[in-house]
Design a protein around this motif. Structure first.
Motif, short mmCIF file in Angstrom:
data_model
loop_
_atom_site.label_atom_id
_atom_site.label_comp_id
_atom_site.label_asym_id
_atom_site.label_seq_id
_atom_site.Cartn_x
_atom_site.Cartn_y
_atom_site.Cartn_z
N ASP A 119 5.33 3.81 8.27
CA ASP A 119 6.05 3.12 9.34
C ASP A 119 5.19 2.94 10.58
N ARG A 120 4.40 3.97 10.93
CA ARG A 120 3.57 3.88 12.13
C ARG A 120 2.47 2.82 11.96
N LEU A 121 1.87 2.80 10.77
CA LEU A 121 0.81 1.80 10.49
C LEU A 121 1.36 0.38 10.63
N ILE A 122 2.53 0.12 10.04
CA ILE A 122 3.11 -1.24 10.09
C ILE A 122 3.52 -1.58 11.51
N ALA A 123 4.04 -0.60 12.25
CA ALA A 123 4.45 -0.84 13.64
C ALA A 123 3.26 -1.23 14.51
N GLU A 124 2.07 -0.72 14.18
CA GLU A 124 0.88 -1.01 14.98
C GLU A 124 0.19 -2.31 14.56
N MET A 125 0.66 -2.93 13.48
CA MET A 125 0.08 -4.20 13.05
C MET A 125 0.48 -5.31 14.02
N PRO A 126 -0.34 -6.37 14.16
CA PRO A 126 -0.06 -7.43 15.16
C PRO A 126 1.34 -8.03 15.04
N ASN A 127 1.78 -8.33 13.83
CA ASN A 127 3.09 -8.95 13.62
C ASN A 127 4.00 -8.08 12.76
N GLN A 128 3.68 -6.80 12.70
CA GLN A 128 4.45 -5.82 11.92
C GLN A 128 4.68 -6.33 10.48
N TYR A 129 5.93 -6.49 10.05
CA TYR A 129 6.17 -6.86 8.65
C TYR A 129 5.76 -8.29 8.34
N ASP A 130 5.53 -9.10 9.38
CA ASP A 130 5.05 -10.47 9.16
C ASP A 130 3.53 -10.57 9.21
N THR A 131 2.84 -9.45 9.34
CA THR A 131 1.38 -9.45 9.37
C THR A 131 0.84 -9.89 8.01
N PHE A 132 -0.12 -10.79 8.05
CA PHE A 132 -0.69 -11.37 6.83
C PHE A 132 -1.78 -10.45 6.30
N LEU A 133 -1.68 -10.10 5.01
CA LEU A 133 -2.70 -9.27 4.36
C LEU A 133 -3.73 -10.16 3.67
N LEU A 134 -4.98 -9.74 3.74
CA LEU A 134 -6.02 -10.46 3.03
C LEU A 134 -5.85 -10.23 1.53
N GLU A 135 -6.58 -11.02 0.73
CA GLU A 135 -6.46 -10.91 -0.72
C GLU A 135 -6.71 -9.47 -1.17
N ASN A 136 -5.78 -8.97 -1.96
CA ASN A 136 -5.82 -7.60 -2.47
C ASN A 136 -5.85 -6.56 -1.35
N GLY A 137 -5.28 -6.93 -0.20
CA GLY A 137 -5.16 -5.96 0.89
C GLY A 137 -6.48 -5.44 1.40
N ARG A 138 -7.48 -6.32 1.52
CA ARG A 138 -8.81 -5.88 1.95
C ARG A 138 -8.83 -5.37 3.39
N ASN A 139 -7.79 -5.68 4.17
CA ASN A 139 -7.72 -5.14 5.54
C ASN A 139 -6.94 -3.83 5.59
N LEU A 140 -6.73 -3.19 4.43
CA LEU A 140 -6.08 -1.88 4.36
C LEU A 140 -6.99 -0.90 3.62
N SER A 141 -6.75 0.38 3.83
CA SER A 141 -7.49 1.39 3.07
C SER A 141 -6.90 1.51 1.67
N PHE A 191 -2.69 -4.39 -7.03
CA PHE A 191 -3.07 -5.69 -6.47
C PHE A 191 -2.05 -6.12 -5.43
N LEU A 192 -2.55 -6.49 -4.25
CA LEU A 192 -1.68 -7.01 -3.18
C LEU A 192 -1.99 -8.50 -2.99
N LEU A 193 -0.94 -9.25 -2.71
CA LEU A 193 -1.09 -10.70 -2.52
C LEU A 193 -1.63 -11.00 -1.13
N ASN A 194 -2.31 -12.15 -0.99
CA ASN A 194 -2.69 -12.60 0.35
C ASN A 194 -1.46 -13.27 0.99
N ALA A 195 -0.54 -12.39 1.38
CA ALA A 195 0.73 -12.81 1.97
C ALA A 195 1.13 -11.75 3.00
N SER A 196 2.31 -11.90 3.59
CA SER A 196 2.75 -10.95 4.60
C SER A 196 3.08 -9.59 3.99
N VAL A 197 3.16 -8.57 4.85
CA VAL A 197 3.55 -7.24 4.39
C VAL A 197 4.94 -7.31 3.76
#
Length: 553
Positions: free
Chosen positions: A434-456, A403-409
């Motif tokens: 590292d490459r995936l996070i680097a390509e995110m809009p705000n990198q480690y500050d990128t907000f994840l949807l509830e339970n990481g629905r925007n990730l595989s 389970f991932l929180l709806n919070a930043s990476v």
């Protein structure tokens, strides 16, 4: 529900409760001044009093309204403050209790019911300490003041009002038990509606893929109809009580108008006194008229409180689970609630600190169940798990569907711990994230949807593994760490696990084998809940048993 349990939440807001009670009594006193002032104003007009004296009474009447409005705002603030502060504590208590329950018990609880506690039942319960408390204090003060006022105006008319007041006040009390049951039924129906709706919200993908939309909607519709019928029943019951109260009040008005009007006609009562009496009737009937709504609100709150108290009365774990460096499992068995077949049957083994342990077996062999016992989520139904040596605290765990929180990476990786971004980046590089996070809009500050629905699924799994590996725990348990990963990422995950400090105990389950398992200190092979092979990989290879066949395959 016991009185002590009802009063307990008030201890945290004693000061605000006192302020609220004083303000409520003040508002009731101001309400009582207006009928008297109104009667004197009419009396002044009828008698032809001076313009100045009548104007003074009118000004006082207006000031009474202004002061009442000001007190109403103050009461609204105080009652909301009390309610919300208690509501926050009650919500914290429910969530805290949920996490202290044995996991085998908590996972059996319907999520819709827990959500209903948080979103519906607790706000209803906390209403007891907000506006309901204000209305009780206000109504009691106003009733006493109105009775004294009416006795001074005309004691005979006051006596005539008593039967009507009794009817208006007693009816809600007579139906109180039935109303609590009706409210309980309605809230259970809301809980069922939430549960069924969640199934569609969270399972939308599978529902569409399996083409079972009509069947799922039918289940929801049945729950909606149940909720509809419950609400209709509740509404009709409340309406019936209100109609009886309104009938009693209007009957009292008619009787007072008849008798009071005749007294005015006979000059045994002044017009001003009759106006004061009629205006005060509204105030004396306000508590009894409000008693129906107030009783309904109290019954609804008590029904909600009883539901929550049933949950809070569930027995928590005796003590917080901790792990020690040496684990000895003796004849351990586990049977799931309401099941007959044992998920684990007579398991015995030993695990020392720093061991890399691999638990092998096909799906349904009991791997995850054993891991949950080691992690402290389940307690054995038979046998025991003895831990000795220095205390290393709770193990860090990664489950198959993390389970991932709806919070930043960053927040999902750090979880409130003091972890540097450099440490995260090093681990992300090891696990090819590292490459995936680097390509995110705000990198480690990128907000994840509830339970990481925007990730595989594989990306969620690796994020969960990273946060476990950087947790500085002395024991890590991972359930199927490479499930859903391609060969390259699976290899990186195994390498990261192997590269950990040698004093960290690593216990992983898998049904997929590769050469990594030759580096294990201990292999446990499970089949249908039984431990069929146990020992170092080199020893198991010499046995020419199940493990060797798997390695050859």
């Amino acid at each position: 529900m016991k009185i002590k349990e009802l009063v307990e939440p008030l201890r945290v807001v004693k000061r605000f409760v006192v302020y609220t009670a004083i303000a409520g009594m003040g508002a009731a006193g101001l309400n009582l001044t207006r009928p008297v002032l109104l009667g004197n104003i009419f009396e002044g007009f009828v008698k032809g009093d001076s313009y100045g004296s009548v104007m003074l009474l009118i000004i006082l009447f207006a000031l009474s309204w202004c002061a009442t409005w000001g007190l109403s705002l103050l009461l609204g603030y105080l009652s909301t403050k009390v309610k919300e502060r208690i509501l926050a504590r009650l919500r914290t208590a429910v969530l805290s209790h949920l996490m202290r329950l044995p996991y085998a018990q908590s996972e059996q609880l319907p999520t819709g019911k827990i959500q209903a506690y948080i979103t519906s039942d607790l706000p209803l319960w906390s209403n007891l300490y907000g506006m309901i408390l204000v209305q009780i204090v206000h109504s009691a003060a106003q009733l006493i003041g109105a009775v004294v006022t009416l006795l001074n105006v005309n004691s005979k008319l006051m006596i005539i009002l008593v039967p009507f007041l009794a009817i208006s006040a007693v009816i809600p009390l007579i139906f109180s038990r039935s109303m609590i049951r009706i409210h309980r039924f309605a809230q259970d129906a809301i809980s069922d509606t939430l549960e069924k709706s969640q199934c569609i919200i969270h399972g939308c993908r599978d529902i569409i893929s399996l083409n079972i939309e009509k069947w799922c909607l039918k289940r929801c519709t049945e729950a909606f109809i149940k909720s509809e019928n419950a609400e209709i029943k509740r509404s009709m019951a409340q309406g019936t009580v209100q109609v009886i109260g309104a009938f009693a009040e209007n009957a009292a008005y008619i009787v007072v108008l008849l008798i009071g009007g005749w007294s005015v006609f006979k000059d045994s009562m002044s017009v001003g006194h009759l106006v004061s009496f009629l205006a005060t009737i509204q105030l004396i009937f306000f508590p009894s008229r409000n008693a129906g709504d107030l009783a309904s609100a109290i019954q609804s709150s008590l029904a909600a409180a009883n539901r929550v108290q049933e949950f809070l009365s569930l027995k928590p774990m005796n003590e917080k689970y901790t792990l020690r460096t040496h684990i000895e499992i003796k004849n351990l068995s586990y049977t799931y609630p309401n099941e007959r077949k044992k998920a684990l049957d007579s398991i015995s083994c030993e695990i020392n600190q720093g061991y890399f342990v691999v638990i092998l077996g096909e799906s349904g062999s009991g791997k995850s169940t054993l891991l949950k016992i080691i992690a402290g989520l389940y307690e054995p139904t038979e046998g025991e798990m003895i831990t000795t040596g220095p205390n290393i605290g709770l193990p860090s765990a990664v489950w198959q569907d993390p389970f991932l929180l709806n919070a930043s990476v960053f927040d999902n990786l750090a979880l409130g711990r003091d972890v540097s971004e450099r440490q995260m980046k090093d681990m992300a590089q090891k696990l090819n994230l590292d490459r995936l996070i680097a390509e995110m809009p705000n990198q480690y500050d990128t907000f994840l949807l509830e339970n990481g629905r925007n990730l595989s699924g594989g990306q969620r799994q690796r994020i969960a593994i990273i946060r476990s590996l950087i947790s500085s725990k002395k024991c890590i348990v991972i359930d199927e760490p490479t499930a859903g990963l391609d060969m390259e990422n699976a290899r990186k995950v195994w390498d990261a696990i192997l590269d950990m400090n040698k004093d960290v105990t690593r216990i992983v389950t898998t049904h997929q084998l590769d050469k990594t398992h030759e580096y294990a200190d201990l292999i446990l092979v499970l089949q249908e809940g039984k431990l069929i092979e146990y020992g170092p990989p080199q020893e198991l290879l010499r046995m020419n048993g199940f493990f060797k066949k798997l390695m050859k395959r």
